[in-house]
Every structure is written in C-alpha cells, then in structure tokens.
Design an enzyme around this catalytic site. Structure first.
Site, PDB file in Angstrom:
ATOM      1  N   CYS A 383       0.810  -1.212  -0.050  1.00 18.56           N
ATOM      2  CA  CYS A 383      -0.006   0.045   0.001  1.00 18.56           C
ATOM      3  C   CYS A 383       0.780   1.454  -0.150  1.00 18.56           C
ATOM      4  CB  CYS A 383      -0.836  -0.050   0.860  1.00 18.56           C
ATOM      5  SG  CYS A 383      -2.490   0.974   0.965  1.00 18.56           S
ATOM      6  N   HIS A 509      -3.844  -5.293   0.314  1.00 21.65           N
ATOM      7  CA  HIS A 509      -3.223  -5.348   1.478  1.00 21.65           C
ATOM      8  C   HIS A 509      -3.080  -7.104   1.519  1.00 21.65           C
ATOM      9  CE1 HIS A 509      -2.753  -1.956   3.882  1.00 21.65           C
ATOM     10  NE2 HIS A 509      -3.633  -1.485   3.178  1.00 21.65           N
ATOM     11  N   GLU A 511      -1.725  -9.220   3.266  1.00 18.83           N
ATOM     12  CA  GLU A 511      -1.501  -9.765   4.614  1.00 18.83           C
ATOM     13  C   GLU A 511      -2.892 -10.057   5.235  1.00 18.83           C
ATOM     14  OE1 GLU A 511      -1.262  -6.693   3.633  1.00 18.83           O
ATOM     15  OE2 GLU A 511      -1.533  -5.182   5.267  1.00 18.83           O
TER      16      GLU A 511
HETATM   17  N1  GLN Z   1      -2.122   6.641   2.813  1.00 21.01           N
HETATM   18  C1  GLN Z   1      -2.248   6.073   1.372  1.00 21.01           C
HETATM   19  C2  GLN Z   1      -3.691   6.030   0.795  1.00 21.01           C
HETATM   20  O1  GLN Z   1      -4.326   6.588   1.481  1.00 21.01           O
HETATM   21  C3  GLN Z   1      -2.058   4.353   1.919  1.00 21.01           C
HETATM   22  C4  GLN Z   1      -2.546   3.784   2.536  1.00 21.01           C
HETATM   23  C5  GLN Z   1      -2.380   2.585   3.013  1.00 21.01           C
HETATM   24  O2  GLN Z   1      -1.118   2.282   3.161  1.00 21.01           O
HETATM   25  N2  GLN Z   1      -3.297   1.701   3.752  1.00 21.01           N
HETATM   26  O3  GLN Z   1      -3.695   5.960  -0.350  1.00 21.01           O
END
Ligand code: GLN
Length: 537
Positions: A383, A509, A511
C-alpha cells in the site's frame, strides 16, 4: 434448518488476556470436529468502527472482504478458521446506538421511550442472532471486548443474560480470566478470578466454563478451588498457560478439552474424531525450521506490537511454507534517516515497507526503497510501501525532481501518486476509503503471476491515493512495470522492477488474506527470495 448454538467469551481481571486467540482456537477445534463456526467480536467503545482510530489506540485495523474496517481479532479468526468474516462479525456500541437512533428517527418505535433495556439490548441480540439466522453455522462464537465490570460492557452482558434465559442450553458462556502468580509468595492466586465471576453474577450471568490464563500450571486443588468458588464443574476449569507461540493454543485447548466442554454444555453430540492434522503439520514446521532469514520491516509504528499484526503473521506463514524461521528487524522510518543505511541493513535478507498514512517518516521509507533497489535486496512494498516505491523511482530513475504523492505534498510538480477521482470532495473520514475486495488482472510476464498461478486475483484494499496513470507509460518504458491492473477502472494494483531479483509493490493488503491453511503466495515468494538473497550475499 440448523439450530445454531451461541458461545460467548467474556474477559475478567484484565484486558489483553487473549480472548481473540481463545475464541479462534475454539473455532478451530469445533471445525476439526466437523462443525461450521463463525466468530464475532462485540466492541463496547462508541466509535462506529475502528477505521478512524490510530494504531497507538487500537493496533492494526483489519479489513474484511466486504470492506468493513474491523478489530484486529478478526484477523486471528480468519487466520485460524480460514473462513472469511464480514461487517456482521464486528459490531461496536457506536454501531448499535447508530442503528437504534436511526430507527427512532424513522418513527419505528411508535412513540415509546427508547431505552438501553430493551431497545439497545434487542439490537445487540439482533446483531448476534443475525449470524445464526443465515443457517450457515452450527456455532456462533461471540467475543465481548473489554473486561466485565466495565461500564461500557453492561448492555452486552445484559444481552447475554437475556439470550441465556431465552435459549437455555443453546447458549454457553466462557469466562477468560487471569490467575496471577505472586513471586514473593511463590503462589498462584484465585481471588481476582473469584471477584470477576462475582461481577458477572451480579449482572445475572453464571459462566459455564472458566479459562484461566496463567504463567504456571494449575494443580488439582487450585482447579477445585476455582470450581467451587465460581460454581462450575471441575472439568470446566480450563488452564491456558503462556505459550511460546499463539499457534500452540488450539492444541493446548484440545489437551484441556475446551471443545468437549463446550459441546457438553450445549447438549451437542460429541463427534469422536477430530481432524486437525494440517494444524499440527504447520506447527511442526514452525517449531523445526531448516533455515532462518531476517526481514527488515520499515514503518513508523514499528515500536507498537500490534500495528502490523497481519503482516507479522503473514511473514510467519510464508516462513513456514519455506521451512524458514523469520526474524523481524523493526526499523523506524523516522529514525533511519540519521543512520547509515549500510549499517541499518547490514544483517538483513529482505526489506518490507509497511502501509501507512501521512508524511511522518516518509523520506525514511523512500530511501530504504532506494537502498533495496540499488543493492538488489528483495523488496516488498504494501500500500503506502508501494506508493513510496513509485515516488522513489520517479525521483531517482525518471528524474522527476520532487515527485511525490499528493497526500504528502499537495503542491508537488509530479504527483506520481494522486487522489483517486472518486475520493475527491469526500469530507467524512469514516468508512469512505476504497475498502474491501477488488479484482486485479495480472500480466502473464510477471513475478506476481508466477506466484499466484492465476491471471485474475482478488485482494482487499484500504486507501485513497493511487498510481497516477498519466505517468504509466513513462514508468513502463523505463523498467518499473505496472503488472496488475483493476479491470473495472484501470487502477494500477501491482508494480514490479525489471532487472531486480524480487521487487514487488502492491496497492492492496495481501496480509489480510494469509491463513495457516493457505499462506499467501506473495509472502511465500518474498521469504523464498530472502533465502536466496541470503545464500548469494
Ligand atoms: N495513505 C495511502 C492512501 O490512502 C496508503 C494507505 C495504506 O497504506 N493503507 O492511499
């Protein structure tokens, strides 16, 4: 139609005793005996969900397939039971009140005074029984957050009391409590347990089973004492001694016959056999690794044990798949700037850059990625970690000076990561990110495809910003390949570097989907790459 049984798990004496792990372990054992089980967490706080809570308050926010932002215990439930959860599996006081107040505004209470009993407790019972009514589950295990006696948890305990009254033997209550060891006296003490059971009794609930967290084994007379003072059968006093890994707990609970007690208490016929061979195999590999690697995890919450819970567990799963012990080296993204990277990364075999929000520690993440790229160290960006890889490549390979994510610098000349168009104009922060499962089509010529073994994958998301497609061609032509694309709206979900042994960034994600039964292919591949790197370095 199935007759669903409801098992409640309450906590006494102290929080953090591991109700989530006990609940998940019980689910695993019941599954092993052929029952279908789901686990639910009721959280007594007023937030509608934990989505806007920061990790200092609440640890990781776990995301379900249907896009619910939930308590991290749901991660344990999925990792143990290998069954997806949903919004219905995590309900807070805030959500209960929200829906009661909405009903009141719609006039559904027909002029009656709306009260905690019966209206709030009815709503709590509805949220519990909704899972049973799907006809899918033999058992619904409901964990109540917090500790009995907390003001916030009163309505939940009252709902248990009512359900026990209404459903009789179809309900059982497990009370998880602490039996502290007083070193000076050299003794385990049962008094706090007696008191917490008394607190439950004051609220009308007699637990059926008492699970005692302890650092030392309980002897027979201690068990008998707890049984006698707390009005439970001797066989219903279950010992839960500190384990070296959370993955030992289902087998401990099997030895202590927690599942048998639950079946007995709910008048359920006890199947003779239990099949948990896969779990034993996993544990055996976990306890007898052939290799060892050290992974650097770079993030701004590394000092918090629970902030990257699912990532830590997924690394363990990936390690087990490779018969490898995974050591974590936690590197604080804010502090790494002042350190020499050669020194910080001297003893590691791969680098993972964690998800996150906001600018704190961002340059540390970007420079750690530069180090991984230039030194051909396996890199996994999740992410925000993927977004930082895009920023780093933009600045240092494409020469886009000052390139950034517009989250961190709204005025950057090169917003290589930008707000998704449907996020523009959103004012409320709660529940408004791109959340939950979305499809992604993988390029056949990619490492990701090699690992997944399929073209169309589905992964869970939680973000507002995205790879800026204006720069896609430039990146692809210069060696950072966009190899995973969302087919519906053309968003970049996976990037890889050419001419690098293992460099993958994912907007989703992974995970959240790794389980004991099914370690995630990206984590398995990442650990394999770390092993290879270790042998050639
Ligand atoms: N802050 C980033 C976004 O909103 C990444 C979010 C995250 O790592 N879950 O796109």
């Amino acid at each position: 139609m199935k007759k669903t049984k409801y098992i409640f798990v309450t906590g006494g004496v102290s929080s953090s005793l591991g109700k989530g792990i006990i609940s998940a372990s019980l689910a695993k054992l019941l599954q092993g005996r052929g029952f279908s089980v789901t686990i639910q967490k009721l959280d007594p706080y007023i937030n509608v969900d934990p989505g806007t809570l920061n990790p200092y308050e609440h640890g990781e926010c776990y995301v379900t397939e249907d896009g619910a932002e939930t308590d991290l215990d749901l991660g344990h439930y999925e990792r143990y039971s290998n069954t997806p959860t949903s919004q219905a599996n995590n309900v807070t006081t805030g959500r209960i009140y929200q829906s009661v107040i909405q009903k009141e505004r719609r006039g559904e209470y027909l002029g009656t005074t709306v009260q905690v009993v019966p209206h709030i407790t009815d709503e709590i019972k509805r949220c519990i029984q909704i899972l049973g009514e799907t006809d899918k589950f033999d058992f619904v295990i409901t964990e109540i957050g917090g500790t009995v006696g907390d003001i916030e948890s009163f309505p939940f305990v009252e709902a248990i009391r009512q359900m026990r009254w209404e459903l009789g033997k179809d309900v059982a209550v497990i009370h998880l409590t602490l039996v502290p060891y007083l070193a000076a006296a050299g003794e385990l003490k049962t008094k706090p347990t007696q008191h917490s059971v008394k607190t439950l009794l004051e609220q009308g609930v007699q637990p059926d089973i008492i699970v005692c967290r302890t650092e030392h084994s309980l002897n027979e007379s201690l068990r008998a004492k707890i049984a006698q003072f707390c009005n439970v059968e001797l066989s219903s006093v279950i010992e839960s001694i500190d384990a070296k890994s959370i993955y030992e707990v289902p087998l401990q609970m099997l030895d202590e016959k927690l599942d048998i007690e639950v079946l007995r208490k709910t008048n359920t016929a006890i199947p003779e056999k239990i099949d948990i061979e896969n779990w034993r195999r996993f544990l055996n590999r976990l306890n007898n690794p052939l290799h060892e690697v050290t992974i650097a995890i770079v993030g701004k919450y590394v000092e918090l044990k629970d902030a990257y819970k699912s990532i830590n567990e997924s690394l363990i799963h990936g390690g087990v798949a490779n018969e490898t012990k995974v050591n974590l080296k936690r590197i604080h993204s804010e502090h790494i700037e002042s350190q020499s990277f050669d020194e910080a990364f001297s003893d590691i075999d791969a680098i993972l850059v964690a998800p996150g929000f906001g600018p704190r520690g961002i340059e540390g993440k970007i420079n750690a990625i530069k180090y991984a790229r230039e030194n051909k160290i396996p890199f996994f960006g999740i992410c925000l970690g993927m977004q930082c890889a895009v920023v780093e490549f933009g600045r240092n390979v494409l020469g886009l000076k000052g390139a950034h994510s517009s989250e961190m610098n709204p005025n950057t000349k090169y917003p290589v990561i930008d707000l998704m168009s449907n996020q523009k104009g959103i004012e409320h922060l709660g529940g408004t990110m791109r959340l939950g499962a979305y499809n992604c089509r993988l390029d056949k010529n990619s490492k990701a495809f090699e690992l997944y073994g399929e073209i169309m994958i589905s992964e869970r998301h939680r973000h507002r910003y995205e790879f800026n497609n204006k720069y896609r061609k430039q990146y692809n032509e210069n060696g950072m390949k966009t190899v995973g694309i969302n087919p519906e709206n053309d968003l970049v979900e996976v990037i890889e570097l050419e001419n690098h042994p293992w460099f993958i960034g994912v907007q989703f994600h992974p995970e959240y989907k790794s389980t004991v039964a099914k370690p995630h292919p990206l984590f398995t591949g990442f650990i394999a790459a770390a092993l290879t790197h270790k042998t050639i370095k």
